[in-house]
Design a protein around this motif. Structure first.
Motif, PDB file in Angstrom:
ATOM      1  N   LEU B 180       0.630  -1.106   0.249  1.00  0.00           N
ATOM      2  CA  LEU B 180       0.058  -0.139   0.007  1.00  0.00           C
ATOM      3  C   LEU B 180       0.774   1.169  -0.045  1.00  0.00           C
ATOM      4  O   LEU B 180       1.734   1.179   0.446  1.00  0.00           O
ATOM      5  CB  LEU B 180      -0.988  -0.007   1.126  1.00  0.00           C
ATOM      6  CG  LEU B 180      -2.130  -0.800   1.355  1.00  0.00           C
ATOM      7  CD1 LEU B 180      -2.807  -0.744   2.636  1.00  0.00           C
ATOM      8  CD2 LEU B 180      -3.192  -0.793   0.207  1.00  0.00           C
ATOM      9  N   TRP B 233      -0.509 -10.267  -7.236  1.00  0.00           N
ATOM     10  CA  TRP B 233      -1.123 -10.885  -6.153  1.00  0.00           C
ATOM     11  C   TRP B 233      -2.364 -10.699  -5.521  1.00  0.00           C
ATOM     12  O   TRP B 233      -2.703  -9.338  -5.540  1.00  0.00           O
ATOM     13  CB  TRP B 233      -0.074 -11.023  -5.074  1.00  0.00           C
ATOM     14  CG  TRP B 233      -0.210 -11.874  -3.970  1.00  0.00           C
ATOM     15  CD1 TRP B 233       0.034 -13.017  -3.773  1.00  0.00           C
ATOM     16  CD2 TRP B 233      -0.445 -11.460  -2.490  1.00  0.00           C
ATOM     17  NE1 TRP B 233      -0.210 -13.623  -2.556  1.00  0.00           N
ATOM     18  CE2 TRP B 233      -0.377 -12.511  -1.912  1.00  0.00           C
ATOM     19  CE3 TRP B 233      -0.904 -10.132  -2.137  1.00  0.00           C
ATOM     20  CZ2 TRP B 233      -0.826 -12.621  -0.369  1.00  0.00           C
ATOM     21  CZ3 TRP B 233      -1.258  -9.935  -0.665  1.00  0.00           C
ATOM     22  CH2 TRP B 233      -1.218 -11.421   0.105  1.00  0.00           C
ATOM     23  N   PHE B 238      -6.062  -7.271  -2.691  1.00  0.00           N
ATOM     24  CA  PHE B 238      -5.526  -7.021  -1.092  1.00  0.00           C
ATOM     25  C   PHE B 238      -4.050  -6.788  -1.338  1.00  0.00           C
ATOM     26  O   PHE B 238      -3.226  -7.438  -2.121  1.00  0.00           O
ATOM     27  CB  PHE B 238      -5.644  -8.561  -0.354  1.00  0.00           C
ATOM     28  CG  PHE B 238      -5.258  -8.356   0.985  1.00  0.00           C
ATOM     29  CD1 PHE B 238      -6.190  -7.993   1.877  1.00  0.00           C
ATOM     30  CD2 PHE B 238      -3.967  -8.675   1.264  1.00  0.00           C
ATOM     31  CE1 PHE B 238      -5.798  -7.986   3.191  1.00  0.00           C
ATOM     32  CE2 PHE B 238      -3.319  -8.441   2.849  1.00  0.00           C
ATOM     33  CZ  PHE B 238      -4.444  -8.386   3.539  1.00  0.00           C
ATOM     34  N   PHE B 239      -3.625  -5.645  -0.917  1.00  0.00           N
ATOM     35  CA  PHE B 239      -2.304  -5.189  -0.949  1.00  0.00           C
ATOM     36  C   PHE B 239      -1.808  -5.299   0.441  1.00  0.00           C
ATOM     37  O   PHE B 239      -2.151  -5.123   1.685  1.00  0.00           O
ATOM     38  CB  PHE B 239      -2.149  -3.788  -1.125  1.00  0.00           C
ATOM     39  CG  PHE B 239      -2.324  -3.192  -2.641  1.00  0.00           C
ATOM     40  CD1 PHE B 239      -3.961  -3.344  -3.192  1.00  0.00           C
ATOM     41  CD2 PHE B 239      -1.357  -3.041  -3.477  1.00  0.00           C
ATOM     42  CE1 PHE B 239      -4.061  -3.049  -4.349  1.00  0.00           C
ATOM     43  CE2 PHE B 239      -1.573  -2.829  -4.922  1.00  0.00           C
ATOM     44  CZ  PHE B 239      -3.155  -2.790  -5.323  1.00  0.00           C
ATOM     45  N   ARG B 241       0.392  -4.750   3.748  1.00  0.00           N
ATOM     46  CA  ARG B 241       0.385  -3.267   4.553  1.00  0.00           C
ATOM     47  C   ARG B 241       1.923  -2.866   4.544  1.00  0.00           C
ATOM     48  O   ARG B 241       2.325  -1.734   4.643  1.00  0.00           O
ATOM     49  CB  ARG B 241      -0.368  -3.339   5.792  1.00  0.00           C
ATOM     50  CG  ARG B 241      -1.666  -3.468   5.637  1.00  0.00           C
ATOM     51  CD  ARG B 241      -2.281  -3.146   7.043  1.00  0.00           C
ATOM     52  NE  ARG B 241      -3.768  -3.449   6.895  1.00  0.00           N
ATOM     53  CZ  ARG B 241      -4.422  -4.646   6.962  1.00  0.00           C
ATOM     54  NH1 ARG B 241      -3.803  -5.652   7.065  1.00  0.00           N
ATOM     55  NH2 ARG B 241      -5.590  -4.778   6.716  1.00  0.00           N
ATOM     56  N   GLN B 242       2.947  -4.142   4.810  1.00  0.00           N
ATOM     57  CA  GLN B 242       4.075  -3.479   5.203  1.00  0.00           C
ATOM     58  C   GLN B 242       5.183  -4.089   3.944  1.00  0.00           C
ATOM     59  O   GLN B 242       4.928  -5.234   3.569  1.00  0.00           O
ATOM     60  CB  GLN B 242       4.781  -4.086   6.632  1.00  0.00           C
ATOM     61  CG  GLN B 242       4.312  -3.167   7.404  1.00  0.00           C
ATOM     62  CD  GLN B 242       3.266  -3.608   8.503  1.00  0.00           C
ATOM     63  OE1 GLN B 242       2.474  -4.456   8.050  1.00  0.00           O
ATOM     64  NE2 GLN B 242       3.001  -3.025   9.603  1.00  0.00           N
ATOM     65  N   SER B 244       7.949  -5.486   4.530  1.00  0.00           N
ATOM     66  CA  SER B 244       8.517  -6.751   4.772  1.00  0.00           C
ATOM     67  C   SER B 244       7.521  -7.853   4.511  1.00  0.00           C
ATOM     68  O   SER B 244       8.211  -9.021   4.095  1.00  0.00           O
ATOM     69  CB  SER B 244       8.702  -6.698   6.336  1.00  0.00           C
ATOM     70  OG  SER B 244       7.600  -6.377   7.133  1.00  0.00           O
ATOM     71  N   MET B 245       6.452  -7.834   4.089  1.00  0.00           N
ATOM     72  CA  MET B 245       5.362  -8.789   3.812  1.00  0.00           C
ATOM     73  C   MET B 245       5.883  -9.375   2.436  1.00  0.00           C
ATOM     74  O   MET B 245       5.836 -10.571   2.288  1.00  0.00           O
ATOM     75  CB  MET B 245       4.108  -8.479   3.832  1.00  0.00           C
ATOM     76  CG  MET B 245       2.905  -8.970   4.588  1.00  0.00           C
ATOM     77  SD  MET B 245       3.284 -10.235   5.414  1.00  0.00           S
ATOM     78  CE  MET B 245       1.813 -11.243   5.025  1.00  0.00           C
ATOM     79  N   GLN B 247       8.890  -9.784   1.271  1.00  0.00           N
ATOM     80  CA  GLN B 247      10.122 -10.924   1.543  1.00  0.00           C
ATOM     81  C   GLN B 247       9.343 -12.265   1.819  1.00  0.00           C
ATOM     82  O   GLN B 247       9.845 -13.203   1.398  1.00  0.00           O
ATOM     83  CB  GLN B 247      10.909 -10.339   2.748  1.00  0.00           C
ATOM     84  CG  GLN B 247      12.222 -11.069   2.294  1.00  0.00           C
ATOM     85  CD  GLN B 247      13.093 -10.332   3.478  1.00  0.00           C
ATOM     86  OE1 GLN B 247      13.065 -11.123   4.629  1.00  0.00           O
ATOM     87  NE2 GLN B 247      14.037  -9.471   3.276  1.00  0.00           N
ATOM     88  N   GLN B 248       8.432 -12.450   2.688  1.00  0.00           N
ATOM     89  CA  GLN B 248       7.610 -13.475   3.092  1.00  0.00           C
ATOM     90  C   GLN B 248       7.064 -13.995   2.117  1.00  0.00           C
ATOM     91  O   GLN B 248       7.147 -15.526   1.871  1.00  0.00           O
ATOM     92  CB  GLN B 248       6.546 -13.065   4.216  1.00  0.00           C
ATOM     93  CG  GLN B 248       6.614 -14.248   5.309  1.00  0.00           C
ATOM     94  CD  GLN B 248       5.705 -13.688   6.725  1.00  0.00           C
ATOM     95  OE1 GLN B 248       4.370 -14.121   6.385  1.00  0.00           O
ATOM     96  NE2 GLN B 248       6.161 -13.176   7.694  1.00  0.00           N
ATOM     97  N   LEU B 249       6.326 -13.489   1.100  1.00  0.00           N
ATOM     98  CA  LEU B 249       5.549 -14.029   0.029  1.00  0.00           C
ATOM     99  C   LEU B 249       6.593 -14.520  -0.883  1.00  0.00           C
ATOM    100  O   LEU B 249       6.255 -15.578  -1.497  1.00  0.00           O
ATOM    101  CB  LEU B 249       4.772 -12.949  -0.408  1.00  0.00           C
ATOM    102  CG  LEU B 249       3.252 -12.397   0.185  1.00  0.00           C
ATOM    103  CD1 LEU B 249       2.777 -11.335  -0.455  1.00  0.00           C
ATOM    104  CD2 LEU B 249       2.487 -13.507   0.525  1.00  0.00           C
ATOM    105  N   ARG B 388      -8.233   1.609   1.241  1.00  0.00           N
ATOM    106  CA  ARG B 388      -7.701   0.324   1.885  1.00  0.00           C
ATOM    107  C   ARG B 388      -7.304   0.776   3.201  1.00  0.00           C
ATOM    108  O   ARG B 388      -6.515   1.442   3.533  1.00  0.00           O
ATOM    109  CB  ARG B 388      -6.746  -0.419   1.165  1.00  0.00           C
ATOM    110  CG  ARG B 388      -7.330  -1.182  -0.161  1.00  0.00           C
ATOM    111  CD  ARG B 388      -6.376  -1.137  -1.505  1.00  0.00           C
ATOM    112  NE  ARG B 388      -6.925  -0.998  -2.538  1.00  0.00           N
ATOM    113  CZ  ARG B 388      -7.556  -1.927  -3.300  1.00  0.00           C
ATOM    114  NH1 ARG B 388      -7.518  -3.372  -2.969  1.00  0.00           N
ATOM    115  NH2 ARG B 388      -7.946  -1.941  -4.320  1.00  0.00           N
ATOM    116  N   LEU B 389      -7.915  -0.275   4.339  1.00  0.00           N
ATOM    117  CA  LEU B 389      -7.179   0.187   5.535  1.00  0.00           C
ATOM    118  C   LEU B 389      -6.655  -1.290   6.298  1.00  0.00           C
ATOM    119  O   LEU B 389      -7.056  -2.215   5.673  1.00  0.00           O
ATOM    120  CB  LEU B 389      -8.501   0.376   6.578  1.00  0.00           C
ATOM    121  CG  LEU B 389      -8.879   1.708   6.138  1.00  0.00           C
ATOM    122  CD1 LEU B 389     -10.299   2.180   6.545  1.00  0.00           C
ATOM    123  CD2 LEU B 389      -8.102   3.336   6.612  1.00  0.00           C
TER     124      LEU B 389
END
Lengths: 576, 389
Positions: B180, B233, B238-239, B241-242, B244-245, B247-249, B388-389
């Motif tokens: 986001l 994706w 859905f985006f 939020r951070q 760092s996510m 990298q996980q994906l 988007r929140l």
């Protein structure tokens, strides 16, 4: 100061802690909602925040999503509870299920959400198992998560709610007077040819529901305003109302607080709406059910119950095994590419770095849990003692039982922000006291629920014997009642500590982020770069409360066991 | 607060005393939260001692804005020639604030002999700090730039431009994501796209935003995003939020291409098992959004000449090459390596990690747009793609 004074003081303090912060918090949120916020130079009332909120795109969808997920999750959990009870009531399996589900109750919502994400993500445990069968190389691009109807939220909420409802129901059913009566009635029904499940539904359920209603409504209210689960698993366009409120309150643009406050009031209305819908549904069901009661159908619902209970048990067991395996797996995983069922290599690196980073949060968590739970248990014990001694027993009993649910029914997002605002001008420098107070608001009701049954069931003849031997009420309380109640007190301590461990919003808001706990860190890291570290944090979150419960079960047999001391042949301990 | 003040006063007395006897001590104020950076500065101090008889004392700050407040307070107190800070590690907002309050020494950075090695005419980011002209008030020290990374086992040739990124998304729908725009990396992606999609209008982005400019810039941007979003994706529903996510994906192969603003974090994540071994880092050919971090000299520094010498040393190929080593700090050099003599180029050719960005991989650096563009782009994005929140 006499014992009676202490007792009545405790009674007042009990009510004050339960009600005053909530009331003050709600007022603190309502004022900005109508445009009054001196800190931001707003001294006059206006309807602008409300009109702005209502004009916000998707606000109806947000409210609708909150309502829908809460109602559906509660309904599923409720039907599941009834099915399990109907199938296994008075059977050995029930004890097993009870023991299997108790740990789930202790798992904080955030950890449950993380665990569900681990299971359902396109590269999660479930997908890996199915990929092993279909030999897919890449995770699916279609994901079950973040769906706009919030079905994953429903699932996670239901998983968390079912154990609570079931344990509440078992608590009610285990009251000696109720138990005896119901057992007799069950026997009569079965001798009239009603099968086991049908007799439960037509006889026990009808009587159980009245007492179970309040806990169900509390669960429903909580679900309608829950933050952690929809934040981790839910959609964002739009999210549930509670998530939107938290985001708005966190905006750097302070003027968003007006809109957030107005939304908090809307949240209260949404929660009320959820409760109302449930009560209307209850009436409709009652009307249908009454016809069934007298229909004479001996097998009504039995097939359905059997099927549902079976499916539930299998799913729950499978999901739990997969969850634990994938979380433990990730926490020690080296490389673990997608379709593999096991990591390529194992390492303790993640545990080491997490324990290093968590030493401060763990000690904060333990201090908060210990202090707030100790205060709660002492207060509740004194309150219950006061109740037993005073003449207004009946009225007070029902009043306390109802007031208890106020902190559980008023959405946290609706009063916690108001509380923060009040805290800032009352205890600007205090850090621990407000946080512990905020924890107490949630810890006290659960400690009460867990202690009250045992305390009220305590055999009065012990008291009579002690009194006739010349002991004062204070002496009886300290050296007769408390030792007998040692085991339930330990369980209440463990439950209270578990509730305190799990608090996310109260800790975060009231401490202004200055006191990190395992839970706040886990929610923060769940969105971070390392799934492995997230697994460690979530496991820590589950292990801490479990440790409490293990201690609570083990200590009474080891440390203090009056029954044992008075020789094993002595009469059965009525508190057990 | 008082304790740290006393420490600093003590340090200064000590520095003053020893200064009379032997070497000059330059008080270097900078964020002290990274052990790698702190160790690097110890190395710098040894080097400057040997070369110029100057000691560099790193005063470790928790927040650079503390230093800004200190200089401001000194100015207010009339301390115009004997300030406590000689060299300050700074960029972005803090620089803009100090420049606006005239707290920095002017017109010195351009005169440093090593400044020319950055080829400032080819790399405008050496003279611009988040869209604010540096006016020679700060010398570039290092830079962070947007890098992309992919898994070699899953992808043989990653997209090297924004246009190719769209082709990639068409071929592999659902395998790319960006955060986001509230997130730093999310807004950075939008800035990169805005710059790359408006090659002829880039100068608009380096001036304060206007409604007219915003419309012209966002037109191609939104056309592009309209096509891209359904291919993202979660179909762009859905985006994350951070940042760092991402990298996980990526590590779960949910996405096959990701990006970051810290190239050094990728090999580090590989060593932590959070990214697969086959991860490769590269830079886009149509430009890498970059921001530079600088060192500045407060207007009242008592040892400005020594500070300039240190700043010049920090820009030397040797110091820059050492800083870029992954086992030291991994911070990208600001020098234009291609223009260096072959012997010095070699200094930078130490590739110690197969997942790390190859030295000199940046083909073109894109400076940060003017500071007013970030909020404007963010607002326009939300207006078009929904709250988007």
């Amino acid at each position: 100061m006499g014992f009676t004074t202490v007792l009545s003081l405790a009674r007042y303090l009990f009510y004050i802690i339960l009600l005053v912060p909530v009331a003050v918090g709600v007022v603190g949120v309502m004022l900005p909602a109508v445009g009054f916020f001196p800190a931001l130079e707003q001294h006059s009332l206006s309807s602008e925040p409300i009109t702005r909120l209502l004009a916000y795109p998707g606000i109806a969808k947000m409210a609708g999503l909150s309502l829908f997920t809460a109602l559906l999750a509660t309904l599923i959990a409720f039907i599941g509870t009834v099915a399990l009870l109907a199938q296994f009531y008075q059977r050995k399996w029930l004890g097993l299920i009870q023991h299997g589900l108790s740990p789930v109750l202790a798992i904080p919502h955030a950890a449950a959400a993380i665990a569900v994400a681990f299971l359902l993500a396109p590269s999660g445990g479930a997908a890996r198992v199915s990929a092993a069968v279909t030999s897919t190389a890449l995770p699916d691009t279609d994901s079950l998560m973040y769906d706009s109807f919030g079905l994953v939220i429903v699932l996670a909420l239901a998983i968390k709610e079912l154990p609570f409802m079931l344990l509440m129901a078992l608590g009610i059913l285990s009251q000696p007077s109720v138990k005896q009566r119901l057992e007799g009635q069950m026997r009569v029904a079965q001798s009239l040819g009603y099968c086991h499940q049908t007799s439960f539904l037509k006889i026990v359920f009808a009587q159980l529901y009245r007492q179970l209603r309040l806990p169900i409504l509390a669960v429903l209210a909580y679900a309608s305003a829950s933050v952690e689960i929809p934040l981790i698993l839910g959609p964002q366009n739009p999210p549930t109302l509670a998530v939107a409120i938290v985001q708005w309150f966190n905006y750097t643009d302070l003027s968003m607080r007006f809109q957030a406050s107005a939304a908090a009031i809307l949240q209260v209305l949404v929660t009320l709406a959820a409760v109302t819908v449930w009560l209307i549904g209850e009436k409709i069901w009652q009307w249908r059910f009454c016809q069934q009661l007298a229909s004479g159908n001996r097998r009504w619902g039995s097939v359905f119950v059997k099927l549902l209970a079976g499916i539930l048990l299998v799913c729950f067991t499978l999901a739990t095994i997969l969850l634990v395996l994938s979380m433990v797996g990730y926490s020690v995983a080296g490389y673990w590419p997608f379709p593999d069922l096991a990591p390529v290599q194992l390492t303790l690196l993640h545990w080491r770095s997490a324990l290093q980073a968590l030493s401060q949060p763990i000690s904060n968590t333990l201090i908060m849990g210990f202090v707030s739970t100790s205060i709660a248990v002492i207060l509740v014990l004194l309150f219950l003692e006061n109740e037993q001694q005073s003449d207004i027993k009946r009225a007070s009993t029902s009043l306390a039982d109802k007031l208890l649910f106020i902190p559980l029914m008023v959405p946290g997002v609706a009063f916690l922000y108001g509380l923060v605002w009040v805290r800032q001008w009352l205890f600007a420098d205090a850090l621990w006291v407000p946080v512990i107070l905020a924890h107490l608001i949630y810890v006290i009701p659960y400690v009460f629920l867990s202690l009250a049954v045992a305390y009220r069931q305590l055999d009065v003849r012990y008291v009579h014997v002690a009194s006739s031997l010349g002991k004062s009420p204070c002496q009886i309380f300290l050296s007769v009642k408390l030792p007998i109640l040692f085991a339930p007190i330990m369980v209440a301590l463990a439950l209270g500590a578990a509730i305190s461990f799990g608090q996310y919003l109260p800790t975060l808001l009231v401490s202004g982020g200055r006191l990190a706990t395992v839970t706040t860190e886990a929610v923060a890291i769940a969105s971070g770069a390392s799934r492995r570290l997230t697994a460690v944090y979530a496991l820590m979150q589950m292990l801490l409360p479990l440790l409490g419960f293990v201690l609570a079960w083990w200590l009474p047999t080891f440390l203090f066991n009056p029954a044992k001391r008075a020789n094993a042949s002595a009469k059965r301990n009525p508190a057990c | 607060m008082t304790l740290s003040k006393m420490c600093i006063i003590g340090l200064l007395c000590w520095a003053g005393l020893t200064g009379q006897v032997s070497a000059t001590t330059v008080q270097f104020f900078g964020w002290g939260g990274s052990p790698q950076v702190n160790q690097y500065l110890q190395w710098v101090s040894k080097q400057t001692q040997a070369r110029y008889d100057i000691t560099v004392n790193h005063v470790k700050l928790a927040d650079t804005s503390d230093a800004v407040t200190r200089v401001l307070a000194e100015k207010a107190a009339g301390n115009l020639a004997n300030g406590s800070i000689d060299l300050l590690w700074i960029n972005g907002e803090n620089f803009a604030a100090m420049k606006q309050s005239h707290l920095l020494l002017s017109d010195w950075a351009g005169q440093l002999p090593n400044f020319a090695l950055t080829q400032p005419d080819k790399n405008p980011s050496m003279r611009m700090d988040f869209g604010v002209a540096t006016d020679g008030q700060e010398a570039p020290w290092g830079k962070a730039a947007m890098v992309f990374y992919y898994n070699q086992q899953q992808l043989s040739s990653p997209p090297t431009s924004l246009a190719e990124l769209l082709d990639f998304a068409r071929q592999h729908p659902g395998r790319f994501a960006y955060p986001l725009p509230d997130d730093f990396l999310g807004i950075s992606f939008l800035k990169y796209a805005a710059l790359a999609l408006n090659p002829t209008r880039q100068q608009l982005l380096y001036q304060p935003v206007t409604d007219h400019a915003l419309t012209r810039i966002t037109q191609p941007l939104f056309d592009y995003l309209d096509t891209l979003h359904p291919l993202l994706w979660q179909q762009g529903e859905f985006f994350v939020r951070q940042a760092s996510m991402l990298q996980q994906l990526f590590s779960d192969n949910e996405i096959l291409l990701a990006f970051s603003f810290t190239a050094a974090e990728i090999p580090a994540a590989v060593s932590r098992f959070d990214l697969p071994k086959a991860t490769r880092t590269y830079a886009m050919s149509d430009g890498s959004l970059s921001n530079v971090h600088f060192v500045a000299i407060p207007f009242n520094s008592a040892r400005a000449n020594a500070a300039k010498k240190v700043a010049n040393f920090l820009l030397s190929p040797e110091a820059q090459a050492y800083k870029q080593r992954l086992d030291v700090w991994g911070d990208e050099t600001v020098l234009a390596i291609d223009a260096l003599p072959a012997a010095q180029q070699k200094l930078f050719q130490v590739q110690s990690h197969s997942s790390a960005l190859a030295p000199g991989a940046y083909q073109k650096l894109l400076a940060e747009p003017h500071a007013s563009w970030a909020p404007a782009l963010r607002k326009a994005w939300y207006a078009r793609y929904g709250a988007r929140l």
